[in-house]
Design an enzyme around this catalytic site. Structure first.
Site, PDB file in Angstrom:
ATOM      1  N   CYS A 104      -0.418   4.137   2.129  1.00  0.00           N
ATOM      2  CA  CYS A 104      -0.285   3.940   3.583  1.00  0.00           C
ATOM      3  C   CYS A 104       1.159   4.163   4.018  1.00  0.00           C
ATOM      4  CB  CYS A 104      -0.658   2.524   4.000  1.00  0.00           C
ATOM      5  SG  CYS A 104      -2.138   1.869   3.254  1.00  0.00           S
ATOM      6  N   ASP A 105       2.116   3.617   3.262  1.00  0.00           N
ATOM      7  CA  ASP A 105       3.502   3.553   3.741  1.00  0.00           C
ATOM      8  C   ASP A 105       4.483   4.427   2.976  1.00  0.00           C
ATOM      9  OD1 ASP A 105       2.593   1.630   5.540  1.00  0.00           O
ATOM     10  OD2 ASP A 105       2.895   0.010   4.109  1.00  0.00           O
TER      11      ASP A 105
ATOM     12  N   CYS B  69       0.836  -1.201   0.000  1.00  0.00           N
ATOM     13  CA  CYS B  69       0.000   0.000   0.000  1.00  0.00           C
ATOM     14  C   CYS B  69       0.873   1.253   0.000  1.00  0.00           C
ATOM     15  CB  CYS B  69      -0.915  -0.023   1.226  1.00  0.00           C
ATOM     16  SG  CYS B  69      -1.936   1.447   1.363  1.00  0.00           S
TER      17      CYS B  69
END
Ligand code: NAP
Length: 286
Positions: free
Chosen positions: A135-136, A132
């Site tokens: 997300c990261d 992701c």
């Protein structure tokens, strides 16, 4: 006895909830994830939902959920573990909490990211290996990242990462990308993104975190090490059909066989969204 149980609360489940509410059905939406919205929750930008250009995926998901809430849809947080068909043609939906008797079911559990299965993928997960980018990605500001895949998700990830990273390699196993033309163009025009064509990832190396990736050219057989801080894997999706794959008919890849009428092989059970066999998986088609 409910009229309907909707399993899953991504775009398909939430759209079903809006329609079911308007039809004044007695129903409940069962959601396993801590949040409604499915895969778009992690999508930085959904730029092809009509009327909402450049919409953030999370905001779009919250708008769908807000719409269902406004109409009074009922949601329960529960993980479905089995569906049983009763002799009278109704169903029992078994969850880790309550069980539900219902006349019909909509399966809308969606899909999740596929894994590659290369050495280092599991052991360095969370230490530079991610599925992701939104997300990261922020952890790799001014660093190098590798994205694996040539579909829409891989292209979107590469573009998203190129905003903050100093260098992004896009590793694709063929000499032609699969993703939408507009994304292909943006990737090719981005100075920070280098495409490694005809290439596959064979190993991710690093002691406590990702340090290198081994990349093999499938045409020449040449292998090289590329120094990187992160590897983002975007090689497609697998349907979340664990508890239904022996209950309804699924195709070779595990997607539930259902046409435009969403009817599955079991009368009274319908499938909608990414979990269904279809040509194009988009929010609008879900
Ligand atoms: P996808 O379209 O299936 O693409 C997966 C990519 O990974 C392909 O390029 C594939 O290569 C590659 N791949 C698969 N297995 C591999 C392996 N073992 N090793 C190396 N590469 C591998 O999946 P996705 O990008 O996750 O997208 C899923 C669905 O959501 C698609 O239908 C997509 O169109 C849709 N989506 C749409 C949007 C949008 O419209 N904006 C955004 C995100 C997702 P090949 O090309 O060689 O098969």
């Amino acid at each position: 006895m409910k009229d309907l149980v909707i399993i899953g609360s991504g775009p398909a489940g939430l759209a079903a909830a809006i329609y079911a509410r308007r039809a004044e059905l007695d129903f409940v939406v069962l959601e396993k994830a801590p949040m409604s919205g499915g895969q778009i929750v992690d999508t930085y930008e959904v730029d092809n939902y009509p009327g909402l250009p450049g919409m953030n995926g999370f905001d779009l998901a919250m708008a769908f959920r807000g719409h269902a809430d406004k109409l009074g849809a009922a949601f329960e947080s529960a993980e479905v573990t089995a569906i049983e068909k009763k002799e009278d043609g109704t169903f029992l939906v078994v969850t880790d909490k309550d069980n539900y008797e219902t006349k019909t079911i909509i399966l809308a559990m969606g899909a999740s990211h596929a894994q590659l299965g290369v050495p280092g993928e599991d052991s360095l997960r969370g230490s530079g290996v991610s599925y992701c980018a939104t997300c990261d990605g922020a952890f790799f500001r001014d660093k190098t990242a590798i994205v694996i895949g040539g579909g829409d998700v891989a292209l979107e990830d590469a573009l998203f990462l190129a905003r903050g990273c100093s260098k992004v390699y896009l590793v694709h196993r063929r000499d032609e990308l699969r993703g939408t033309m507009i994304l292909q163009k943006q990737v090719k025009e981005n100075d920070k993104i280098e495409i490694l064509w005809d290439s596959v990832l064979t190993e991710i190396e690093g002691s406590a975190k990702v340090e290198k990736a081994r990349i093999k050219n499938v045409k020449t057989g040449d292998e090289k090490e590329v120094e990187t801080d992160a590897v983002f894997i975007a090689v497609g999706i697998v349907p979340a059909t664990d508890f239904v794959k022996d209950f309804v008919k699924v195709d070779a890849k595990g997607f539930i066989e259902a046409g435009e009428d969403m009817a599955t092989s079991v009368p009274g059970v319908f499938a909608a969204g990414d979990i269904r066999t279809k040509r194009l998986r988009q929010v609008i088609t879900a």
